[in-house]
Motif scaffolding. Structure first.
Motif, mmCIF file in Angstrom:
data_model
loop_
_atom_site.group_PDB
_atom_site.id
_atom_site.type_symbol
_atom_site.label_atom_id
_atom_site.label_comp_id
_atom_site.label_asym_id
_atom_site.label_seq_id
_atom_site.Cartn_x
_atom_site.Cartn_y
_atom_site.Cartn_z
ATOM 1 N N GLY A 6 34.586 -36.969 43.058
ATOM 2 C CA GLY A 6 33.751 -38.113 43.400
ATOM 3 C C GLY A 6 33.721 -39.146 42.285
ATOM 4 N N LEU A 7 33.586 -38.700 41.050
ATOM 5 C CA LEU A 7 33.595 -39.623 39.912
ATOM 6 C C LEU A 7 34.958 -40.298 39.760
ATOM 7 N N HIS A 8 36.024 -39.553 40.053
ATOM 8 C CA HIS A 8 37.376 -40.112 39.993
ATOM 9 C C HIS A 8 37.523 -41.224 41.034
ATOM 10 N N ILE A 9 36.990 -41.003 42.219
ATOM 11 C CA ILE A 9 37.050 -42.013 43.283
ATOM 12 C C ILE A 9 36.227 -43.242 42.899
ATOM 13 N N ILE A 10 35.102 -43.046 42.233
ATOM 14 C CA ILE A 10 34.308 -44.182 41.758
ATOM 15 C C ILE A 10 35.110 -45.004 40.753
ATOM 16 N N GLY A 11 35.854 -44.336 39.876
ATOM 17 C CA GLY A 11 36.708 -45.046 38.930
ATOM 18 C C GLY A 11 37.780 -45.864 39.635
ATOM 19 N N ILE A 12 38.401 -45.271 40.653
ATOM 20 C CA ILE A 12 39.413 -45.989 41.431
ATOM 21 C C ILE A 12 38.786 -47.195 42.118
ATOM 22 N N ALA A 13 37.610 -47.006 42.681
ATOM 23 C CA ALA A 13 36.922 -48.101 43.371
ATOM 24 C C ALA A 13 36.605 -49.240 42.408
ATOM 25 N N LEU A 41 38.401 -52.163 33.336
ATOM 26 C CA LEU A 41 38.650 -51.307 32.172
ATOM 27 C C LEU A 41 37.862 -50.012 32.281
ATOM 28 N N HIS A 42 36.603 -50.101 32.637
ATOM 29 C CA HIS A 42 35.772 -48.906 32.760
ATOM 30 C C HIS A 42 36.255 -48.011 33.896
ATOM 31 N N GLY A 43 36.726 -48.614 34.986
ATOM 32 C CA GLY A 43 37.270 -47.827 36.088
ATOM 33 C C GLY A 43 38.520 -47.063 35.674
ATOM 34 N N ALA A 44 39.402 -47.729 34.925
ATOM 35 C CA ALA A 44 40.625 -47.054 34.465
ATOM 36 C C ALA A 44 40.293 -45.927 33.494
ATOM 37 N N LEU A 45 39.355 -46.161 32.605
ATOM 38 C CA LEU A 45 38.945 -45.109 31.671
ATOM 39 C C LEU A 45 38.296 -43.941 32.401
ATOM 40 N N THR A 46 37.484 -44.244 33.410
ATOM 41 C CA THR A 46 36.855 -43.192 34.214
ATOM 42 C C THR A 46 37.912 -42.369 34.933
ATOM 43 N N MET A 47 38.921 -43.051 35.471
ATOM 44 C CA MET A 47 40.003 -42.333 36.138
ATOM 45 C C MET A 47 40.730 -41.405 35.171
ATOM 46 N N LEU A 48 40.983 -41.885 33.960
ATOM 47 C CA LEU A 48 41.694 -41.080 32.973
ATOM 48 C C LEU A 48 40.901 -39.837 32.591
ATOM 49 N N VAL A 49 39.644 -40.031 32.243
ATOM 50 C CA VAL A 49 38.816 -38.909 31.786
ATOM 51 C C VAL A 49 38.593 -37.901 32.913
ATOM 52 N N THR A 50 38.221 -38.383 34.087
ATOM 53 C CA THR A 50 37.956 -37.451 35.187
ATOM 54 C C THR A 50 39.243 -36.782 35.675
ATOM 55 N N GLY A 51 40.366 -37.485 35.612
ATOM 56 C CA GLY A 51 41.630 -36.886 36.008
ATOM 57 C C GLY A 51 42.029 -35.731 35.104
#
Length: 117
Positions: free
Chosen positions: A10-17, A42-52
């Motif tokens: 869910g957090l990964h999807i929020i980052g993508i969004a 930028l925050h979305g890409a970082l969220t995607m990286l960390v959660t991924g």
């Protein structure tokens, strides 16, 4: 463990969004030549990286199979996206080609996640 994995999905999807939404909201400005990389991108890409990364670790810890080639391709695309957004984040105007590349790579990342089985 499943609840934790679903939470990070869910957090990964929020980052993508956040990343894709930041791109899509700038489409009109892109046509006018005034688009810029927003902090949300930028925050979305970082969220995607960390959660991924966390998702890969959790799935391996839970003895689920992880397609390392798929994860490697997605990580490579995300590193390019993150690099472009990070380097160009303070500029008043983003280059149309670079901005379009970020949107295209983000969409490609989504389709790789969904279609590559």
């Amino acid at each position: 463990m499943d609840v934790l994995i679903h939470l990070f999905v869910g957090l990964h999807i929020i980052g993508i969004a956040s990343l894709l939404g930041g791109f899509l909201t700038q489409m009109k400005a892109l046509g006018e030549g005034t688009a810029r990389f927003s902090p949300a991108m930028l925050h979305g890409a970082l969220t995607m990286l960390v959660t991924g990364v966390i998702l890969v670790g959790l799935n391996q810890a839970d003895d689920n199979t992880v397609n390392n080639v798929k994860i490697g391709v997605k990580l490579a695309l995300l590193v390019v996206i993150l690099g472009l957004v990070y380097v160009k984040r303070d500029e008043e105007r983003a280059d149309k080609a670079q901005f379009g590349l970020v949107g295209g790579l983000t969409a490609a990342n989504v389709f790789i996640a969904v279609l590559w089985t």
